[in-house]
Design a protein around this motif. Structure first.
Motif, PDB file in Angstrom:
ATOM      1  N   UNK A 158     -37.256  -1.295-105.875  1.00  0.00           N
ATOM      2  CA  UNK A 158     -37.773  -0.661-104.659  1.00  0.00           C
ATOM      3  C   UNK A 158     -38.776   0.356-105.511  1.00  0.00           C
ATOM      4  N   UNK A 159     -39.786   0.579-104.668  1.00  0.00           N
ATOM      5  CA  UNK A 159     -40.954   1.484-105.116  1.00  0.00           C
ATOM      6  C   UNK A 159     -40.691   3.236-105.122  1.00  0.00           C
ATOM      7  N   UNK A 177     -47.118  -6.372-108.787  1.00  0.00           N
ATOM      8  CA  UNK A 177     -47.588  -5.383-107.769  1.00  0.00           C
ATOM      9  C   UNK A 177     -47.159  -6.026-106.243  1.00  0.00           C
ATOM     10  N   UNK A 178     -46.110  -5.864-105.656  1.00  0.00           N
ATOM     11  CA  UNK A 178     -45.799  -6.652-104.514  1.00  0.00           C
ATOM     12  C   UNK A 178     -44.279  -7.545-104.612  1.00  0.00           C
ATOM     13  N   UNK A 179     -43.620  -7.514-103.552  1.00  0.00           N
ATOM     14  CA  UNK A 179     -42.277  -8.117-103.528  1.00  0.00           C
ATOM     15  C   UNK A 179     -42.392  -9.856-103.803  1.00  0.00           C
ATOM     16  N   UNK A 192     -54.001 -14.086-110.405  1.00  0.00           N
ATOM     17  CA  UNK A 192     -53.650 -15.608-109.983  1.00  0.00           C
ATOM     18  C   UNK A 192     -52.346 -15.417-109.045  1.00  0.00           C
ATOM     19  N   UNK A 193     -52.510 -14.470-108.383  1.00  0.00           N
ATOM     20  CA  UNK A 193     -51.257 -14.253-107.242  1.00  0.00           C
ATOM     21  C   UNK A 193     -51.333 -15.590-106.305  1.00  0.00           C
ATOM     22  N   UNK A 194     -50.069 -16.007-105.940  1.00  0.00           N
ATOM     23  CA  UNK A 194     -50.114 -17.212-105.221  1.00  0.00           C
ATOM     24  C   UNK A 194     -50.167 -18.535-106.049  1.00  0.00           C
ATOM     25  N   UNK A 195     -50.479 -18.583-107.606  1.00  0.00           N
ATOM     26  CA  UNK A 195     -50.701 -19.579-107.934  1.00  0.00           C
ATOM     27  C   UNK A 195     -49.525 -20.611-108.368  1.00  0.00           C
ATOM     28  N   UNK A 250     -43.175  -3.039-103.102  1.00  0.00           N
ATOM     29  CA  UNK A 250     -44.241  -2.634-102.186  1.00  0.00           C
ATOM     30  C   UNK A 250     -45.803  -3.184-102.875  1.00  0.00           C
ATOM     31  N   UNK A 251     -46.565  -3.446-102.245  1.00  0.00           N
ATOM     32  CA  UNK A 251     -48.027  -3.701-102.970  1.00  0.00           C
ATOM     33  C   UNK A 251     -48.508  -2.276-103.081  1.00  0.00           C
TER      34      UNK A 251
END
Lengths: 246, 246, 246, 246
Positions: free
Chosen positions: A162-163, A92-94, A38-41, A126-127
């Motif tokens: 940071x990844x 998984x992503x900033x 639900x990324x962006x939810x 990072x994705x």
């Protein structure tokens, strides 16, 4: 100590599993997370239908709703105790700058905070991240520190990591949110049935990424920790507006 | 002047139609709204599928996405000009205090603001409102005033209008957001197939509704206008946090 | 006579409006249709959430569900009479051969038939059809004929109408369903965020379109009327299978 | 031999895992299943957005689509071979009589058959089944038999297995589909926000469950195997209709 975990990538996401395993020695862990990505939810709450809860083999609860639904449901009825902390991630992503407005990861933590629980959102910068273990260690250290030295005020923290391997981290910076440039334009495409459709474009690059911002911290290999609020009032404009209105 | 309208109740909602008709004499109006009710959608952006746009008989565009999708799509590609203003509403129900975090109505205006356009979210303070015409008149007056006397800064305004005839309004108050009590607990129910499901409970009553808040203004029959921001940084906690971290 | 109308293109679709207007002089019309395009919904029933019904300005009811949900809900509770007929359409695009398995238009009629009501699905043979009026006239004639001369058995009819002016139709053929070639392969695409996604490909061209089929009828500018069943048993294989099983 | 597995309960469902494990010694197994429960999805195909595929830790692929989408996507592009068989299940609940029209389990097998692959749908006759192992053994035996003695015609089989230990099964019956009584009426409920909503009611009890039907077989503790077709034409009515039309 009892910690409620959630995320926006779904209950099966490796970032969530890594975090749950890392925290297990420190606290009693309950996971309530969305059944699918639900990324962006953002903070969306499901009001037009009820929610269903199921339990996976590993004990994680999953819900056919948003990240906010998960934390809301857990705290206001599903679990029979008040958690001492809500942690959302590891995304998984900033989630930096204006991302925080759209982020389901941040929203899950925000819901915990709104319901009276100190809350942390944690994201890899990072994705397709490789070093979830790094972020897990950062959170473990933060929770241990919190157990020894509680915070004097309720907090909602947005952490970006940071990844890179943990021993390459330069340290931790307390930051303000930077700003991104406007998003890229929507991208037109055609379906195999000849209809025109539009993809929301990629997020813009950082625009305000000067010293003191989250963008600046992570670019220099520091963990970024930003305290967030949920009061959207722009106090500095109250007087200007009073003067403007007739 | 060119105004982009959107909402979260769907393109067919009476509040939107009333607003579009009231503003038509003042500006060129373009409507891009969700194809169905998306109340509670917050700032959610649709990233995992593309969006489809259709046009209704009355010229309104409708999109199979969220309020944020609608404004984003309109400004970053669908329409070939930059609107001078984005107005979202008239919502059928209040968006005060913490509601602003979940509100699709506020999110649509927020997206306009983030893309560089002065933006207004407007809501009736009652669900199943009777006096959309009152709010339409309030916005018409505000736009006329803006046309004569532009604002010195970009603004994102959250307007709540009592559900009474326009001549009974006491005036306009510039306010800060109040706070609600925690939401009601989730409500357990059973499906006809014997599964347990959970409804998100009703919003809490106002907790901080003292003088100066939006709750206070509308209870006394004033229009409430709150300037909003999108920077969620809690600046007051930066130093405390720096002291706390090891 | 009381007719229940539905479709799968959504309550706002021109095919539905044309049909409702054409039938109004012959019968009392109730429309219950999906709130958005649900093409390809097949007979899917919504079991994991309840359905909401709203009424549009023109009196049409719309439901946040599938075509099957609409007819099911209407006949088993929403309307307080048993309709004398269910008609679904006019669909914007053909439903011939194997299309009938996937079609929401056919499914809505099938649900009516399963609930004991004679039912008709009606479709234009072209997407973005121009002559909905032709199909409306075909259905009006069929309903008038039915009023004078009832059918001796319950029927579920699948009607496909060439997209040409009514006076160019060559007549009506009773047909069997033809067959399509396998669908085109899925089409790979990339999202703006670099993820791979897959579009279901276009339907295959007709493979069995010989005399007696629906494909054959409409290619020769006849209306195609196919009687359908809902018993999927393949009776001809019962004996073969009995012989095969150990 | 290469077998494609799918289901409608979601890739994490125990019935699917049990089946995959039981078949692994007999054939190369590929699993492509929905990311969430899609019971009642029927043959619905997703046409208005593309599909995303992810892979779980156990190697199962999961898709944000319907059961039909999963098989369609797998066979027409995702996997680079033509499977020798498609098996869908083991469903947690019966798919007998008219259920077959709504069933996502049956639909996944139907899609395999339509794409030219012998296909089997398999279901437990009880919801919250205890003896998935029984159905797995039934399918293993059937596949072994098929490997030794191929069928002379392409088949689409609908298998229902009583929820009892395997050694209590009385045998296997080749059956026709029975019929259910009409479904129960929709059930009215209220949301916490005061809106009226409607739940689709429970399926009706068996109406035609005489000797020879699937209902009859499983009630007497036999496995039911029904050959299905996808041609919905009601051939027996062709002449009647020709006589009726003017």
């Amino acid at each position: 100590m009892r910690i409620l975990l959630s995320n926006d990538d779904g209950y099966f996401a490796p970032g969530l599993t890594t975090l749950a395993e890392a925290l297990a020695p420190l606290a009693e862990i309950t996971v309530v997370a969305p059944e699918r990505n639900r990324s962006g939810a953002s903070n969306s709450l499901t009001l037009d239908r009820p929610l269903t809860v199921r339990q996976a083999h590993n004990g994680f609860y999953f819900v056919n709703g948003t990240p906010t639904d998960c934390v809301h449901l857990a705290v206001t009825g599903l679990i029979d105790f008040m958690p001492d902390m809500v942690i959302s991630g590891i995304n998984d992503g900033a989630n930096m700058g204006d991302d925080t407005i759209y982020s389901g990861t941040v929203a899950a933590a925000m819901e915990g905070f709104l319901l009276g629980v100190p809350s942390i959102a944690v994201s890899m910068t990072q994705h397709s991240a490789k070093y979830f273990q790094t972020a897990a260690q950062v959170i473990v250290d933060m929770v241990k520190h919190y157990q020894r030295k509680p915070l004097p005020q309720p907090v909602l923290l947005n952490v970006n990591v940071p990844d890179i391997p943990h021993d390459q981290l330069k340290g931790v910076h307390v930051t303000r949110l930077g700003k991104r440039h406007k998003a890229e334009p929507v991208i037109k495409a055609n379906t195999p049935r000849g209809e025109t459709v539009y993809w929301v474009g990629a997020a813009g690059a950082a625009q305000d990424d000067g010293e003191g911002t989250d963008f600046h911290a992570v670019r220099h290999e520091f963990v970024s920790v930003t305290p967030l609020q949920i009061d959207l009032t722009r106090y500095q404009q109250l007087d200007m507006l009073k003067g403007w209105l007739p």
